[in-house]
Design a protein around this motif. Structure first.
Motif, PDB file in Angstrom:
ATOM      1  N   GLU A  38       0.719  -1.294  -0.058  1.00  0.00           N
ATOM      2  CA  GLU A  38       0.189   0.070   0.014  1.00  0.00           C
ATOM      3  C   GLU A  38       0.784   1.238   0.020  1.00  0.00           C
ATOM      4  OE1 GLU A  38      -2.727   2.059   3.346  1.00  0.00           O
ATOM      5  OE2 GLU A  38      -3.136  -0.071   2.822  1.00  0.00           O
ATOM      6  N   GLN A  39       1.878   1.090   0.880  1.00  0.00           N
ATOM      7  CA  GLN A  39       2.716   2.514   0.753  1.00  0.00           C
ATOM      8  C   GLN A  39       3.588   2.552  -0.475  1.00  0.00           C
ATOM      9  OE1 GLN A  39       3.001   4.746   3.608  1.00  0.00           O
ATOM     10  NE2 GLN A  39       0.943   3.663   3.913  1.00  0.00           N
ATOM     11  N   LYS A  40       4.223   1.512  -1.048  1.00  0.00           N
ATOM     12  CA  LYS A  40       5.232   1.621  -1.879  1.00  0.00           C
ATOM     13  C   LYS A  40       5.007   1.027  -3.239  1.00  0.00           C
ATOM     14  CE  LYS A  40       8.778  -1.172   0.241  1.00  0.00           C
ATOM     15  NZ  LYS A  40      10.135  -1.218   0.411  1.00  0.00           N
ATOM     16  N   GLY A  41       3.859   0.239  -3.323  1.00  0.00           N
ATOM     17  CA  GLY A  41       3.621  -0.692  -4.595  1.00  0.00           C
ATOM     18  C   GLY A  41       4.329  -1.935  -4.508  1.00  0.00           C
ATOM     19  N   GLU A  42       5.146  -2.410  -3.673  1.00  0.00           N
ATOM     20  CA  GLU A  42       5.912  -3.565  -3.646  1.00  0.00           C
ATOM     21  C   GLU A  42       6.271  -4.003  -2.327  1.00  0.00           C
ATOM     22  OE1 GLU A  42       9.301  -3.371  -6.124  1.00  0.00           O
ATOM     23  OE2 GLU A  42      10.326  -2.022  -4.752  1.00  0.00           O
ATOM     24  N   ALA A  43       6.727  -5.313  -2.280  1.00  0.00           N
ATOM     25  CA  ALA A  43       7.061  -5.695  -0.964  1.00  0.00           C
ATOM     26  C   ALA A  43       8.289  -6.476  -0.837  1.00  0.00           C
ATOM     27  CB  ALA A  43       6.103  -6.124   0.167  1.00  0.00           C
ATOM     28  N   THR A  44       9.120  -6.827   0.001  1.00  0.00           N
ATOM     29  CA  THR A  44      10.386  -7.738   0.123  1.00  0.00           C
ATOM     30  C   THR A  44      10.150  -8.598   1.460  1.00  0.00           C
ATOM     31  OG1 THR A  44      11.555  -6.205  -1.131  1.00  0.00           O
ATOM     32  CG2 THR A  44      12.639  -8.168  -0.145  1.00  0.00           C
ATOM     33  N   LEU A  45      10.197  -9.866   1.014  1.00  0.00           N
ATOM     34  CA  LEU A  45       9.805 -10.902   2.339  1.00  0.00           C
ATOM     35  C   LEU A  45      11.005 -11.750   2.368  1.00  0.00           C
ATOM     36  CD1 LEU A  45       8.187 -12.536   4.442  1.00  0.00           C
ATOM     37  CD2 LEU A  45       7.153 -13.508   2.496  1.00  0.00           C
ATOM     38  N   VAL A  46      11.957 -11.951   3.391  1.00  0.00           N
ATOM     39  CA  VAL A  46      12.777 -12.546   3.405  1.00  0.00           C
ATOM     40  C   VAL A  46      12.532 -13.465   4.844  1.00  0.00           C
ATOM     41  CG1 VAL A  46      15.219 -12.857   4.386  1.00  0.00           C
ATOM     42  CG2 VAL A  46      14.321 -11.157   2.958  1.00  0.00           C
ATOM     43  N   VAL A  47      12.541 -15.106   4.323  1.00  0.00           N
ATOM     44  CA  VAL A  47      12.168 -15.953   5.408  1.00  0.00           C
ATOM     45  C   VAL A  47      13.396 -16.981   5.797  1.00  0.00           C
ATOM     46  CG1 VAL A  47       9.551 -15.916   4.658  1.00  0.00           C
ATOM     47  CG2 VAL A  47      11.243 -17.402   3.451  1.00  0.00           C
ATOM     48  N   SER A  48      13.289 -17.597   6.662  1.00  0.00           N
ATOM     49  CA  SER A  48      14.125 -18.556   7.135  1.00  0.00           C
ATOM     50  C   SER A  48      13.684 -19.843   6.793  1.00  0.00           C
ATOM     51  CB  SER A  48      14.554 -18.479   8.790  1.00  0.00           C
ATOM     52  OG  SER A  48      15.059 -17.436   8.921  1.00  0.00           O
ATOM     53  N   GLY A  49      14.507 -20.836   6.540  1.00  0.00           N
ATOM     54  CA  GLY A  49      14.264 -22.191   6.063  1.00  0.00           C
ATOM     55  C   GLY A  49      14.102 -23.211   7.440  1.00  0.00           C
ATOM     56  N   GLY A  50      14.170 -24.487   7.214  1.00  0.00           N
ATOM     57  CA  GLY A  50      14.194 -25.696   8.088  1.00  0.00           C
ATOM     58  C   GLY A  50      12.696 -25.979   8.235  1.00  0.00           C
ATOM     59  N   ARG A  51      12.431 -26.918   9.035  1.00  0.00           N
ATOM     60  CA  ARG A  51      11.174 -27.898   9.127  1.00  0.00           C
ATOM     61  C   ARG A  51      10.248 -27.085   9.657  1.00  0.00           C
ATOM     62  NH1 ARG A  51      11.517 -30.591   4.505  1.00  0.00           N
ATOM     63  NH2 ARG A  51      13.635 -31.272   4.299  1.00  0.00           N
ATOM     64  N   SER A  52      10.481 -26.488  10.853  1.00  0.00           N
ATOM     65  CA  SER A  52       9.423 -25.973  11.798  1.00  0.00           C
ATOM     66  C   SER A  52       8.608 -24.743  10.936  1.00  0.00           C
ATOM     67  CB  SER A  52      10.160 -25.309  12.886  1.00  0.00           C
ATOM     68  OG  SER A  52      11.063 -24.338  12.517  1.00  0.00           O
ATOM     69  N   PRO A  53       8.978 -23.862  10.134  1.00  0.00           N
ATOM     70  CA  PRO A  53       8.165 -22.944   9.436  1.00  0.00           C
ATOM     71  C   PRO A  53       7.335 -23.514   8.196  1.00  0.00           C
ATOM     72  CG  PRO A  53      10.556 -22.541   9.052  1.00  0.00           C
ATOM     73  CD  PRO A  53      10.438 -23.961   9.532  1.00  0.00           C
ATOM     74  N   ILE A  54       7.342 -24.790   8.042  1.00  0.00           N
ATOM     75  CA  ILE A  54       6.517 -25.381   7.005  1.00  0.00           C
ATOM     76  C   ILE A  54       4.984 -25.086   7.366  1.00  0.00           C
ATOM     77  CG2 ILE A  54       5.450 -27.346   6.021  1.00  0.00           C
ATOM     78  CD1 ILE A  54       8.323 -28.660   5.816  1.00  0.00           C
ATOM     79  N   PRO A  55       4.260 -25.172   8.542  1.00  0.00           N
ATOM     80  CA  PRO A  55       3.028 -24.974   8.637  1.00  0.00           C
ATOM     81  C   PRO A  55       2.734 -23.435   8.431  1.00  0.00           C
ATOM     82  CG  PRO A  55       3.528 -26.260  10.245  1.00  0.00           C
ATOM     83  CD  PRO A  55       4.886 -25.792   9.587  1.00  0.00           C
ATOM     84  N   PHE A  56       3.421 -22.577   8.877  1.00  0.00           N
ATOM     85  CA  PHE A  56       3.383 -20.807   8.518  1.00  0.00           C
ATOM     86  C   PHE A  56       3.438 -20.825   6.900  1.00  0.00           C
ATOM     87  CE2 PHE A  56       6.470 -17.451   7.581  1.00  0.00           C
ATOM     88  CZ  PHE A  56       5.601 -16.392   7.594  1.00  0.00           C
ATOM     89  N   PHE A  57       4.546 -21.444   6.114  1.00  0.00           N
ATOM     90  CA  PHE A  57       4.698 -21.290   4.723  1.00  0.00           C
ATOM     91  C   PHE A  57       3.335 -21.712   3.875  1.00  0.00           C
ATOM     92  CE2 PHE A  57       9.451 -22.133   4.790  1.00  0.00           C
ATOM     93  CZ  PHE A  57       9.654 -20.763   5.219  1.00  0.00           C
ATOM     94  N   GLU A  58       2.721 -22.825   4.608  1.00  0.00           N
ATOM     95  CA  GLU A  58       1.549 -23.365   3.929  1.00  0.00           C
ATOM     96  C   GLU A  58       0.269 -22.383   3.944  1.00  0.00           C
ATOM     97  OE1 GLU A  58       1.384 -27.431   5.120  1.00  0.00           O
ATOM     98  OE2 GLU A  58       2.833 -28.140   3.569  1.00  0.00           O
ATOM     99  N   ARG A  59       0.177 -21.659   5.234  1.00  0.00           N
ATOM    100  CA  ARG A  59      -0.881 -20.756   5.432  1.00  0.00           C
ATOM    101  C   ARG A  59      -0.800 -19.476   4.794  1.00  0.00           C
ATOM    102  NH1 ARG A  59      -0.759 -24.101   9.763  1.00  0.00           N
ATOM    103  NH2 ARG A  59      -2.706 -24.410  10.988  1.00  0.00           N
ATOM    104  N   LEU A  60       0.589 -19.127   4.646  1.00  0.00           N
ATOM    105  CA  LEU A  60       1.062 -17.798   4.020  1.00  0.00           C
ATOM    106  C   LEU A  60       0.668 -17.910   2.230  1.00  0.00           C
ATOM    107  CD1 LEU A  60       1.963 -14.928   4.192  1.00  0.00           C
ATOM    108  CD2 LEU A  60       4.273 -15.918   3.935  1.00  0.00           C
TER     109      LEU A  60
END
Length: 237
Positions: A38-60
């Motif tokens: 909304e503020q600048k017309g684009e967004a950068t997302l940086v995430v960490s890997g591993g197995r524990s974030p998988i439920p978060f990734f799938e929801r996102l």
């Protein structure tokens, strides 16, 4: 549940279980991404890997936002081919860059160079050219040894990677566990993110975080370098 000695401005959010943890983190990240778009017309997302974030990734991945305006990259990568089961790039391709989020742009760290040092130099160039900066939304994880990204205690080059004034965006790093050769974004790049989240689970990681907040130093407990405003910590047992 609470944690003591956190710097002023760092929020600690305790949720009931791992499903609620993924849901709460997803909601916070979506809000932050939408605000950046909304503020600048684009967004950068940086995430960490591993197995524990998988439920978060799938929801996102199923959230309805303008993914075509989002660039995604990794805070760190194992120096293995994308088809290797330990590849973070392979992991997010499978669990995040799908569904609605398949419209996002991915900036990889991995290249098949002659050495991890050469791969880090190439990744640095890719990030210089292709990653919109500063990072809008950063989601870190943490290990039981208080490492974050691939900033490991005792790793050669850790002091350089934690230098807040470094001009490097990516450096090689050595992990104590296999695969040992890693690539990591530097503190200088990561700590400039507008929205910063730390997602951890379990009592052992809570204890490591408490140590970092209370008696740790950045070389012994690298997560300490990120314990400052605007960090929000999401934890469940």
């Amino acid at each position: 549940m609470a944690i003591s000695n956190l710097p002023q401005g760092v929020e600690f959010i305790c949720v009931d279980n791992r499903e609620a943890h993924a849901e709460a983190l997803t909601a916070a990240v979506v809000e932050a991404l939408c605000h950046a778009i909304e503020q600048k017309g684009e967004a950068t997302l940086v995430v960490s890997g591993g197995r524990s974030p998988i439920p978060f990734f799938e929801r996102l991945s199923v959230q309805e936002l303008d993914w075509s305006k989002v660039t995604i990259s990794l805070a760190d990568e194992r120096w293995v081919p994308l088809e290797h089961p330990d590849s973070n790039g392979g992991l997010i391709r499978k669990h995040l860059l799908c569904n609605a989020a398949k419209a996002a742009t991915l900036v990889d760290l991995y290249t098949s160079s002659e050495s991890v040092e050469a791969a880090a130099r190439q990744a640095n160039e890719v990030l210089q050219q292709n990653l919109p900066k500063p990072i809008d939304v950063l989601v870190l994880g943490m290990g039981d040894d208080a490492h974050t990204a691939s900033l490991f205690p005792g790793s050669p080059g850790l002091e350089d990677a934690l230098d807040p004034a470094s001009e490097q965006l990516c450096l090689p790093m050595w992990a104590p566990s296999v695969p040992r050769q890693r690539l990591t974004m530097t503190r200088a790049l990561l700590s400039g993110a507008h929205y910063q989240f730390l997602a951890i689970q379990g009592e052992s990681k809570l204890a490591a975080l408490q140590t970092a907040a209370t008696v740790g130093d950045e070389l012994a407990t690298p997560i300490r370098a990120f314990l400052r405003k605007p960090l929000k910590i999401y934890w469940c047992s």
